[in-house]
Write a protein that holds these residues in place. Sequence first.
Motif, PDB file in Angstrom:
ATOM      1  N   ALA A 118       0.835  -1.210   0.000  1.00  0.00           N
ATOM      2  CA  ALA A 118       0.000   0.000   0.000  1.00  0.00           C
ATOM      3  C   ALA A 118       0.863   1.250   0.000  1.00  0.00           C
ATOM      4  O   ALA A 118       0.639   2.173  -0.788  1.00  0.00           O
ATOM      5  CB  ALA A 118      -0.928  -0.009   1.216  1.00  0.00           C
ATOM      6  N   ALA A 119       1.866   1.290   0.874  1.00  0.00           N
ATOM      7  CA  ALA A 119       2.736   2.467   0.961  1.00  0.00           C
ATOM      8  C   ALA A 119       3.547   2.632  -0.310  1.00  0.00           C
ATOM      9  O   ALA A 119       3.703   3.753  -0.821  1.00  0.00           O
ATOM     10  CB  ALA A 119       3.650   2.345   2.176  1.00  0.00           C
ATOM     11  N   SER A 120       4.053   1.539  -0.845  1.00  0.00           N
ATOM     12  CA  SER A 120       4.862   1.596  -2.059  1.00  0.00           C
ATOM     13  C   SER A 120       4.063   2.183  -3.216  1.00  0.00           C
ATOM     14  O   SER A 120       4.551   3.048  -3.961  1.00  0.00           O
ATOM     15  CB  SER A 120       5.359   0.195  -2.404  1.00  0.00           C
ATOM     16  OG  SER A 120       6.025   0.206  -3.635  1.00  0.00           O
ATOM     17  N   THR A 121       2.823   1.741  -3.370  1.00  0.00           N
ATOM     18  CA  THR A 121       1.961   2.250  -4.433  1.00  0.00           C
ATOM     19  C   THR A 121       1.723   3.738  -4.266  1.00  0.00           C
ATOM     20  O   THR A 121       1.824   4.515  -5.217  1.00  0.00           O
ATOM     21  CB  THR A 121       0.616   1.485  -4.439  1.00  0.00           C
ATOM     22  OG1 THR A 121       0.876   0.102  -4.644  1.00  0.00           O
ATOM     23  CG2 THR A 121      -0.326   2.003  -5.499  1.00  0.00           C
ATOM     24  N   LEU A 122       1.428   4.151  -3.058  1.00  0.00           N
ATOM     25  CA  LEU A 122       1.169   5.561  -2.765  1.00  0.00           C
ATOM     26  C   LEU A 122       2.381   6.425  -3.123  1.00  0.00           C
ATOM     27  O   LEU A 122       2.255   7.436  -3.821  1.00  0.00           O
ATOM     28  CB  LEU A 122       0.838   5.692  -1.270  1.00  0.00           C
ATOM     29  CG  LEU A 122       0.535   7.067  -0.703  1.00  0.00           C
ATOM     30  CD1 LEU A 122      -0.339   6.912   0.532  1.00  0.00           C
ATOM     31  CD2 LEU A 122       1.780   7.834  -0.339  1.00  0.00           C
ATOM     32  N   PHE A 123       3.566   6.023  -2.672  1.00  0.00           N
ATOM     33  CA  PHE A 123       4.744   6.841  -2.901  1.00  0.00           C
ATOM     34  C   PHE A 123       5.216   6.775  -4.352  1.00  0.00           C
ATOM     35  O   PHE A 123       5.760   7.745  -4.869  1.00  0.00           O
ATOM     36  CB  PHE A 123       5.852   6.477  -1.918  1.00  0.00           C
ATOM     37  CG  PHE A 123       5.501   6.886  -0.510  1.00  0.00           C
ATOM     38  CD1 PHE A 123       5.244   8.207  -0.201  1.00  0.00           C
ATOM     39  CD2 PHE A 123       5.404   5.942   0.494  1.00  0.00           C
ATOM     40  CE1 PHE A 123       4.894   8.596   1.085  1.00  0.00           C
ATOM     41  CE2 PHE A 123       5.063   6.314   1.792  1.00  0.00           C
ATOM     42  CZ  PHE A 123       4.806   7.644   2.086  1.00  0.00           C
ATOM     43  N   GLN A 124       4.989   5.661  -5.023  1.00  0.00           N
ATOM     44  CA  GLN A 124       5.329   5.573  -6.443  1.00  0.00           C
ATOM     45  C   GLN A 124       4.500   6.568  -7.238  1.00  0.00           C
ATOM     46  O   GLN A 124       5.007   7.229  -8.154  1.00  0.00           O
ATOM     47  CB  GLN A 124       5.117   4.147  -6.968  1.00  0.00           C
ATOM     48  CG  GLN A 124       5.603   3.936  -8.381  1.00  0.00           C
ATOM     49  CD  GLN A 124       7.079   4.289  -8.555  1.00  0.00           C
ATOM     50  OE1 GLN A 124       7.928   3.898  -7.759  1.00  0.00           O
ATOM     51  NE2 GLN A 124       7.388   5.033  -9.601  1.00  0.00           N
ATOM     52  N   ARG A 125       3.215   6.699  -6.891  1.00  0.00           N
ATOM     53  CA  ARG A 125       2.367   7.699  -7.560  1.00  0.00           C
ATOM     54  C   ARG A 125       2.898   9.101  -7.325  1.00  0.00           C
ATOM     55  O   ARG A 125       2.916   9.933  -8.238  1.00  0.00           O
ATOM     56  CB  ARG A 125       0.924   7.601  -7.052  1.00  0.00           C
ATOM     57  CG  ARG A 125       0.157   6.445  -7.607  1.00  0.00           C
ATOM     58  CD  ARG A 125      -1.342   6.590  -7.399  1.00  0.00           C
ATOM     59  NE  ARG A 125      -1.735   6.787  -6.030  1.00  0.00           N
ATOM     60  CZ  ARG A 125      -2.398   5.901  -5.287  1.00  0.00           C
ATOM     61  NH1 ARG A 125      -2.717   4.715  -5.787  1.00  0.00           N
ATOM     62  NH2 ARG A 125      -2.747   6.188  -4.057  1.00  0.00           N
ATOM     63  N   ALA A 126       3.350   9.383  -6.104  1.00  0.00           N
ATOM     64  CA  ALA A 126       3.884  10.714  -5.793  1.00  0.00           C
ATOM     65  C   ALA A 126       5.147  10.989  -6.603  1.00  0.00           C
ATOM     66  O   ALA A 126       5.362  12.117  -7.063  1.00  0.00           O
ATOM     67  CB  ALA A 126       4.166  10.836  -4.297  1.00  0.00           C
ATOM     68  N   ILE A 127       5.970   9.983  -6.790  1.00  0.00           N
ATOM     69  CA  ILE A 127       7.183  10.132  -7.609  1.00  0.00           C
ATOM     70  C   ILE A 127       6.788  10.415  -9.058  1.00  0.00           C
ATOM     71  O   ILE A 127       7.325  11.322  -9.701  1.00  0.00           O
ATOM     72  CB  ILE A 127       8.088   8.882  -7.492  1.00  0.00           C
ATOM     73  CG1 ILE A 127       8.701   8.817  -6.087  1.00  0.00           C
ATOM     74  CG2 ILE A 127       9.169   8.892  -8.569  1.00  0.00           C
ATOM     75  CD1 ILE A 127       9.376   7.497  -5.746  1.00  0.00           C
ATOM     76  N   GLU A 128       5.825   9.671  -9.568  1.00  0.00           N
ATOM     77  CA  GLU A 128       5.369   9.870 -10.943  1.00  0.00           C
ATOM     78  C   GLU A 128       4.754  11.246 -11.154  1.00  0.00           C
ATOM     79  O   GLU A 128       4.860  11.834 -12.235  1.00  0.00           O
ATOM     80  CB  GLU A 128       4.368   8.775 -11.328  1.00  0.00           C
ATOM     81  CG  GLU A 128       5.014   7.409 -11.478  1.00  0.00           C
ATOM     82  CD  GLU A 128       4.021   6.264 -11.547  1.00  0.00           C
ATOM     83  OE1 GLU A 128       2.793   6.509 -11.567  1.00  0.00           O
ATOM     84  OE2 GLU A 128       4.475   5.099 -11.558  1.00  0.00           O
TER      85      GLU A 128
END
Length: 194
Positions: A118-128
């Motif tokens: 869940a956290a990885s998905t959230l932060f990957q979106r923020a990076i994108e």
Amino acid sequence: MEERVVLAALQEYGRTGWSGFTMDAVARRAGVGKSTLYLRWPSKEVLIRYAIVQHSEPLTLTDNGSLREDIMALATSLMRYFLDPAGWASLRITMDEAAEHTDLDRVHAHLIAMHREAASTLFQRAIERGELTSDAPIRTITEALYGAVLMHILTLTTDERAAAVEHIDEDVAPIVELLLATIAAAASSTTDAV
């Protein structure tokens, strides 16, 4: 009957942890005979694994459009989860597994994977979206968020925990703001250093 037993198992584990968790106690709490439990679950390990997996749905978060809103949604979901018997039991499992071998390492791994994803998905979106750099300390940010939400819950009395469901947004907002300010300050100091 199964749902009663599962809820009783979660409540009992949350109350006693591994060392006090027994099939007798679960049967009493659920109002069923111990033999009924053993027909479906051959051991306390199998029962608590089943209960945790049934009640620990993956934390899937929709894209809320910004890092702030995504972190707010995750913090809210986390608080709601840890206020639930399944979340409380999962916390006890994590502590018990860290302190001694409990035969619950697969459940522990399931819980860790669920939260990391869940956290990885959230932060990957923020990076994108360009809100975080690709070298942002994602694991540290995740641990800070989880730790702050968890510590907040641990400081609440039993009555306050019961009432917290009514005002989760108010409880997590200061945590989210502090985390975002820390992320911004770290990003600024990195930019200034370059």
